[in-house]
Design an enzyme around this catalytic site. Structure first.
Site, PDB file in Angstrom:
ATOM      1  N   ALA A  86       0.725  -1.179   0.199  1.00  0.00           N
ATOM      2  CA  ALA A  86       0.121  -0.026  -0.019  1.00  0.00           C
ATOM      3  C   ALA A  86       0.919   1.194  -0.006  1.00  0.00           C
ATOM      4  O   ALA A  86       1.117   1.595  -1.025  1.00  0.00           O
ATOM      5  CB  ALA A  86      -0.936  -0.042   1.081  1.00  0.00           C
ATOM      6  N   CYS A  87       1.037   1.955   1.302  1.00  0.00           N
ATOM      7  CA  CYS A  87       1.522   3.240   1.144  1.00  0.00           C
ATOM      8  C   CYS A  87       2.870   3.618   0.621  1.00  0.00           C
ATOM      9  O   CYS A  87       3.154   4.702   0.288  1.00  0.00           O
ATOM     10  CB  CYS A  87       1.128   3.972   2.513  1.00  0.00           C
ATOM     11  SG  CYS A  87       2.468   3.022   3.664  1.00  0.00           S
ATOM     12  N   HIS A  88       3.862   2.688   0.760  1.00  0.00           N
ATOM     13  CA  HIS A  88       5.074   3.137   0.318  1.00  0.00           C
ATOM     14  C   HIS A  88       5.466   2.919  -1.203  1.00  0.00           C
ATOM     15  O   HIS A  88       6.686   2.962  -1.463  1.00  0.00           O
ATOM     16  CB  HIS A  88       6.295   2.185   1.160  1.00  0.00           C
ATOM     17  CG  HIS A  88       5.499   1.533   2.322  1.00  0.00           C
ATOM     18  ND1 HIS A  88       4.936   0.242   2.143  1.00  0.00           N
ATOM     19  CD2 HIS A  88       5.522   2.041   3.625  1.00  0.00           C
ATOM     20  CE1 HIS A  88       4.477  -0.031   3.521  1.00  0.00           C
ATOM     21  NE2 HIS A  88       4.576   0.840   4.303  1.00  0.00           N
TER      22      HIS A  88
END
Ligand code: PLP
Length: 441
Positions: free
Chosen positions: A383-385
């Site tokens: 997800a976020c990275h």
């Protein structure tokens, strides 16, 4: 396709499916949303609270006349509700724009606090600390959200802090208490470990870490190590109690528990028992810890969502747990040996809503499967990275998942309204997609 972040589902351009009592806005009723760790829709009661605040509490909360007083009262009521959700006191809650800001606030505070203490010690007030290294040292796990990881890395790169990222165990997928303790240095000022991981759902041993660090702190109260947890993924899914955990700071992220995109930071006695230094300067709002005219309607929504969590957590958690179990069972029934559940780790507790699976085989990378699914809306693991969704998640790799398995990972996170029918439809969607991709090879 959108660049992936924890706020942006991999596949964009679609909204949620309709299901039971929730009436989320629907552009495409065929789509089934299973990305509740990325974000959640608003509960109808939350929308109502926001709407009422927009209409009735539009005054500036700092104004002394009735419109202002109304807004202030609403904010304080929300503060009480948010505090109750985490077992804290109202005065310990500081409203922020979201989790990223709350995490930044904690890390910058710890560094600033160390700097002030160090200077005071150097001026002769603490000669016994004379041998202390001059840079603050931060400990975090190696699976933290970017809003912790990148702040720490930034401070490290700019020569303002030393940082140790303690790797999670490749067996349990959580940080081991002993590894955290072994990383402590005389100049350690902060330990920041998330309460539950956003990709695996693994719950970290925060209570044990806090107990151990507190006994260490007793030996040196002046330079005590501050304890922070980012509870973004835990709230609304498991019980969270700041006193039981023993943390100094806890990050609260509204949009993960059916509230709008604002957040809060719990601080155990901000500015008194626990240091807190503002990053922004301006008006006196939030006791100057976070100035700026309050976003009353969104804070009202956060408070309502917190009330719902306090009243219904057991029901939410047991519903999500049973749906997740059903999902795992159906995937195993349909895919047999081809399915690998990535987030079952011996000795670890997992969030009730988070399922991380890989469908094994060439050409079945998570991003490829998801972009061919007709109905499922979910994320790949990283997800976020991730600037590159084609690369396997570093979180999964850190947890010991082999690279070829991690490359095929799908993070399926269910919500309060996900039904068994949704699960059946998603599993069928995955079966058809995999068949299609295999035939196309
Ligand atoms: C674990 C974790 N921490 C922090 C955040 C960031 O919160 P926000 O989106 O409110 O800045 C997120 C959300 O993506 C998250 O999953």
């Amino acid at each position: 396709m959108a660049k992936q972040s924890d706020d942006i589902p991999l596949v964009t351009g679609h909204t949620f499916t309709h299901n039971d009592f929730h009436h989320y806005s629907e552009m495409n009723q065929d789509r089934i949303y299973m990305d509740y760790n990325a974000t959640t829709p608003l509960e109808p009661e939350v929308i109502q609270a926001i709407t009422e605040a927009l209409e009735d509490a539009w005054g500036n909360p700092s104004s002394n006349y009735i419109a202002g007083a109304k807004a202030k009262a609403l904010i304080n009521q929300s503060r009480e509700s948010v505090a109750r959700m985490v077992g804290g006191r109202a005065e310990d809650i500081i409203f922020t724009s979201g989790g990223t800001e709350a995490n930044n606030l904690v890390i910058n505070t710890a560094v600033e606090h160390f700097r002030r203490n160090y200077q005071a010690a150097k001026q002769g007030e603490g000669d016994h600390n004379g041998d202390m290294a001059c840079l603050p040292h931060i400990i975090a796990s190696n699976v933290e959200h970017d809003s912790v990881k990148l702040v720490a890395e930034h401070l490290q790169k700019s020569g303002k802090a030393e940082v140790t990222f303690v790797p999670v165990s490749r067996v349990t997928a959580h940080v081991e208490v002993e590894d955290i303790m072994a990383a402590v240095r005389p100049n350690t000022c902060l330990i920041s470990v998330m309460l539950a991981n956003n990709e695996t759902g693994v719950i970290m041993p925060l209570q044990e870490i806090c107990q151990r660090v507190k006994s260490l702190n007793k030996q040196c109260e002046r330079f005590r190590i501050l304890l922070h947890t980012d509870a973004a993924q835990a709230l609304g899914k498991i019980r969270v109690d700041v006193c039981e955990l023993g943390v100094d700071y806890l990050t609260i992220v509204g949009h993960k528990f059916y509230a709008p995109r604002v957040g809060a930071l719990y601080v155990n006695g901000p500015g008194t028992k626990t240091p807190l230094y503002p990053m922004l300067f301006g008006g006196g709002q939030e006791r100057k810890f976070r100035p700026g005219t309050e976003n009353t309607p969104m804070i009202a929504g956060l408070g309502k969502a917190a009330e719902l969590v306090t009243s219904n957590l057991t029901d939410y958690a047991s519903h999500m747990q049973s749906i997740k179990l059903y999902l795992e069972q159906q995937l195993e029934a349909v895919f047999g040996d081809k399915i690998r559940i990535n987030n079952h780790f011996p000795g670890s507790d997992i969030l009730p809503n988070t399922c991380n699976v890989s469908i094994l085989g060439p050409g079945l990378q998570g991003w490829r499967v998801l972009s061919n699914c007709a109905r499922l809306l979910a994320s790949v693991g990283a997800a976020c990275h991730s600037d590159n969704v084609h690369r396997p998640s570093h979180i999964l790799l850190s947890c010991g998942i082999p690279s070829d398995v991690a490359a095929n990972a799908l993070r399926l996170s269910v919500g309060r309204g996900t039904t068994k029918e949704d699960v059946d439809a998603v599993v069928e969607d995955l079966r058809e997609t995999v068949q299609l991709l295999e035939e196309a090879r």
